[in-house]
Design a protein around this motif. Structure first.
Motif, PDB file in Angstrom:
ATOM      1  N   PHE A 124    -124.363  12.057  31.874  1.00 59.45           N
ATOM      2  CA  PHE A 124    -125.141  11.163  31.017  1.00 59.45           C
ATOM      3  C   PHE A 124    -126.211  11.902  30.224  1.00 59.45           C
ATOM      4  O   PHE A 124    -126.779  11.353  29.289  1.00 59.45           O
ATOM      5  CB  PHE A 124    -125.793  10.060  31.865  1.00 59.45           C
ATOM      6  N   LEU A 125    -126.503  13.145  30.605  1.00 59.85           N
ATOM      7  CA  LEU A 125    -127.503  13.945  29.893  1.00 59.85           C
ATOM      8  C   LEU A 125    -126.868  15.036  29.032  1.00 59.85           C
ATOM      9  O   LEU A 125    -127.587  15.786  28.370  1.00 59.85           O
ATOM     10  CB  LEU A 125    -128.451  14.617  30.895  1.00 59.85           C
ATOM     11  N   GLN A 126    -125.554  15.121  29.026  1.00 64.57           N
ATOM     12  CA  GLN A 126    -124.912  16.259  28.380  1.00 64.57           C
ATOM     13  C   GLN A 126    -124.878  16.141  26.854  1.00 64.57           C
ATOM     14  O   GLN A 126    -124.454  15.131  26.307  1.00 64.57           O
ATOM     15  CB  GLN A 126    -123.480  16.419  28.900  1.00 64.57           C
ATOM     16  N   ARG A 127    -125.304  17.220  26.220  1.00 60.40           N
ATOM     17  CA  ARG A 127    -125.211  17.340  24.764  1.00 60.40           C
ATOM     18  C   ARG A 127    -123.784  17.757  24.375  1.00 60.40           C
ATOM     19  O   ARG A 127    -123.031  18.284  25.203  1.00 60.40           O
ATOM     20  CB  ARG A 127    -126.211  18.378  24.279  1.00 60.40           C
ATOM     21  N   PRO A 128    -123.379  17.532  23.098  1.00 60.37           N
ATOM     22  CA  PRO A 128    -121.994  17.826  22.690  1.00 60.37           C
ATOM     23  C   PRO A 128    -121.538  19.250  22.986  1.00 60.37           C
ATOM     24  O   PRO A 128    -120.416  19.451  23.469  1.00 60.37           O
ATOM     25  CB  PRO A 128    -122.015  17.540  21.186  1.00 60.37           C
ATOM     26  N   GLY A 129    -122.384  20.253  22.716  1.00 59.99           N
ATOM     27  CA  GLY A 129    -121.978  21.633  22.952  1.00 59.99           C
ATOM     28  C   GLY A 129    -121.731  21.913  24.417  1.00 59.99           C
ATOM     29  O   GLY A 129    -120.771  22.601  24.787  1.00 59.99           O
ATOM     30  N   TYR A 130    -122.572  21.379  25.270  1.00 58.96           N
ATOM     31  CA  TYR A 130    -122.429  21.557  26.718  1.00 58.96           C
ATOM     32  C   TYR A 130    -121.177  20.837  27.204  1.00 58.96           C
ATOM     33  O   TYR A 130    -120.392  21.380  27.987  1.00 58.96           O
ATOM     34  CB  TYR A 130    -123.677  21.007  27.405  1.00 58.96           C
ATOM     35  N   THR A 131    -120.990  19.595  26.730  1.00 60.24           N
ATOM     36  CA  THR A 131    -119.795  18.831  27.108  1.00 60.24           C
ATOM     37  C   THR A 131    -118.527  19.563  26.701  1.00 60.24           C
ATOM     38  O   THR A 131    -117.545  19.620  27.456  1.00 60.24           O
ATOM     39  CB  THR A 131    -119.828  17.433  26.451  1.00 60.24           C
ATOM     40  N   ARG A 132    -118.546  20.143  25.515  1.00 59.18           N
ATOM     41  CA  ARG A 132    -117.374  20.889  25.045  1.00 59.18           C
ATOM     42  C   ARG A 132    -117.060  22.055  25.982  1.00 59.18           C
ATOM     43  O   ARG A 132    -115.906  22.296  26.341  1.00 59.18           O
ATOM     44  CB  ARG A 132    -117.601  21.401  23.624  1.00 59.18           C
ATOM     45  N   ALA A 133    -118.101  22.778  26.397  1.00 62.64           N
ATOM     46  CA  ALA A 133    -117.894  23.915  27.300  1.00 62.64           C
ATOM     47  C   ALA A 133    -117.313  23.455  28.626  1.00 62.64           C
ATOM     48  O   ALA A 133    -116.409  24.093  29.187  1.00 62.64           O
ATOM     49  CB  ALA A 133    -119.210  24.657  27.517  1.00 62.64           C
ATOM     50  N   VAL A 134    -117.802  22.325  29.142  1.00 62.63           N
ATOM     51  CA  VAL A 134    -117.297  21.789  30.408  1.00 62.63           C
ATOM     52  C   VAL A 134    -115.836  21.375  30.263  1.00 62.63           C
ATOM     53  O   VAL A 134    -114.993  21.688  31.112  1.00 62.63           O
ATOM     54  CB  VAL A 134    -118.153  20.587  30.864  1.00 62.63           C
ATOM     55  N   ILE A 135    -115.514  20.668  29.184  1.00 68.55           N
ATOM     56  CA  ILE A 135    -114.140  20.205  28.968  1.00 68.55           C
ATOM     57  C   ILE A 135    -113.186  21.379  28.796  1.00 68.55           C
ATOM     58  O   ILE A 135    -112.060  21.371  29.301  1.00 68.55           O
ATOM     59  CB  ILE A 135    -114.077  19.262  27.755  1.00 68.55           C
ATOM     60  N   GLU A 136    -113.622  22.407  28.085  1.00 71.16           N
ATOM     61  CA  GLU A 136    -112.768  23.584  27.908  1.00 71.16           C
ATOM     62  C   GLU A 136    -112.487  24.249  29.254  1.00 71.16           C
ATOM     63  O   GLU A 136    -111.366  24.702  29.517  1.00 71.16           O
ATOM     64  CB  GLU A 136    -113.419  24.560  26.937  1.00 71.16           C
ATOM     65  N   ASP A 137    -113.497  24.300  30.137  1.00 72.19           N
ATOM     66  CA  ASP A 137    -113.293  24.868  31.468  1.00 72.19           C
ATOM     67  C   ASP A 137    -112.289  24.033  32.273  1.00 72.19           C
ATOM     68  O   ASP A 137    -111.377  24.573  32.915  1.00 72.19           O
ATOM     69  CB  ASP A 137    -114.619  24.940  32.231  1.00 72.19           C
ATOM     70  N   VAL A 138    -112.472  22.715  32.245  1.00 71.31           N
ATOM     71  CA  VAL A 138    -111.578  21.816  32.986  1.00 71.31           C
ATOM     72  C   VAL A 138    -110.156  21.901  32.448  1.00 71.31           C
ATOM     73  O   VAL A 138    -109.181  21.980  33.213  1.00 71.31           O
ATOM     74  CB  VAL A 138    -112.096  20.362  32.904  1.00 71.31           C
ATOM     75  N   SER A 139    -110.017  21.893  31.128  1.00 71.89           N
ATOM     76  CA  SER A 139    -108.694  21.957  30.508  1.00 71.89           C
ATOM     77  C   SER A 139    -107.985  23.252  30.854  1.00 71.89           C
ATOM     78  O   SER A 139    -106.788  23.269  31.158  1.00 71.89           O
ATOM     79  CB  SER A 139    -108.822  21.823  28.983  1.00 71.89           C
ATOM     80  N   ASP A 190    -130.262  24.248  23.880  1.00 69.85           N
ATOM     81  CA  ASP A 190    -130.210  22.886  23.341  1.00 69.85           C
ATOM     82  C   ASP A 190    -130.100  21.876  24.474  1.00 69.85           C
ATOM     83  O   ASP A 190    -130.761  20.827  24.450  1.00 69.85           O
ATOM     84  CB  ASP A 190    -129.017  22.755  22.389  1.00 69.85           C
ATOM     85  N   GLN A 191    -129.295  22.199  25.476  1.00 68.55           N
ATOM     86  CA  GLN A 191    -129.118  21.285  26.602  1.00 68.55           C
ATOM     87  C   GLN A 191    -130.402  21.144  27.414  1.00 68.55           C
ATOM     88  O   GLN A 191    -130.792  20.041  27.797  1.00 68.55           O
ATOM     89  CB  GLN A 191    -127.988  21.784  27.498  1.00 68.55           C
TER      90      GLN A 191
END
Length: 285
Positions: A124-139, A190-191
């Motif tokens: 709920f606190l994640q900024r777009p750049g951070y979310t992208r990094a997390v999703i790329e790791d999961v993917s 940024d995060q």
């Protein structure tokens, strides 16, 4: 204990509950068999957790034990066992964006969300750049082929829920989550800036457990409690879900202990600032 082991343990515990009903009714296995029409061997397997009873079995069992008033609670508990663990490889077949869309109504209907994260900034606190990094790791880890842009957009529903002000948030994170770099230094700075800003929102209470803190409750898996109706927790191989009041009460007790370890206000901002300074020193070097 693995996720599968925990499900099996839950099934054995359920079998013991049914055995307890039989004993309370002063019935042995043969007598229950005669009353219910189930074979002795099936009754034994169910009581030992070796066979999963159907809902019809539960109804017949309770009727034979003169305990029909317990049918609704037992069926709810039985369904909970089946829903307890959801394997990632099955849940992710629909894609990360679809997962986010599926859970969006839950976010929007909840009045208070409590969350604990030991290694990652809460979603709920994640900024777009951070979310992208997390999703790329999961993917990458799970071999997914999602469109990352769409997946990021879906995940940002959580940020919108927080910023809408319609829901209250009580968040506790380990300080280590502020130092675990996801993405570039710029993304992390940024995060961290956003985490500090969000801590000042009227609907957000943010606690941070400092590094080196003398612990009265150990760090564990991250989890989210939605009002007092649902607990969600993501693990390496599966997602845990629980709606049983006793299970939710346990997580709320854990959360209260974690809160007691956390610092808030200026002390929390000092923790964020320490992580920021370390990141900036990396950027300069």
């Amino acid at each position: 204990m693995s996720e599968q082991d925990q499900v099996q343990a839950a099934r054995k515990a359920f079998g013991r509950r049914l055995r307890g009903l039989r004993l309370d009714a002063n019935l042995n296995g043969r007598q229950l068999s005669a009353r219910s029409g189930m074979r002795d061997s099936k009754i034994s397997r169910i009581e030992l957790g070796r066979q999963n009873p159907t809902e019809a079995d539960i109804r017949v069992w309770c009727r034979a034990c003169d305990a029909e008033d317990q049918v609704p609670e037992l069926i709810a508990a039985h369904r909970q066992i089946d829903e307890m663990w959801e394997e990632h490889r099955h849940a992710m077949r629909a894609g990360l964006k679809q997962q986010s869309e599926r859970i969006k109504p839950l976010y929007e209907q909840t009045k208070l969300i409590r969350a604990y994260e030991p290694q990652t900034v809460p979603g709920f606190l994640q900024r777009p750049g951070y979310t992208r990094a997390v999703i790329e790791d999961v993917s990458r880890f799970h071999g997914l082929t999602d469109d990352v842009d769409q997946a990021v957009e879906g995940r940002l529903n959580r940020l919108r829920v927080l910023e809408s002000g319609k829901c209250m948030f009580s968040l506790v994170i380990e300080a280590g989550a502020l130092y675990a770099q996801r993405g570039s230094v710029a993304v992390m700075l940024d995060q961290l800036d956003y985490v500090e800003r969000a801590a000042g929102f009227a609907n957000v209470a943010l606690g941070i457990i400092p590094l080196g803190r003398l612990r009265t409750i150990w760090p564990g898996e991250g989890f989210y409690v939605y009002d007092e109706s649902l607990v969600r927790s993501e693990h390496w191989t599966g997602g845990y879900r629980a709606r049983r009041p006793s299970e939710i009460a346990t997580y709320l007790r854990i959360f209260k202990l974690l809160q007691s370890q956390a610092v808030y206000g200026d002390s929390a901002r000092a923790e964020i600032d320490a992580a920021r300074r370390l990141l900036q020193s990396r950027e300069i070097s």
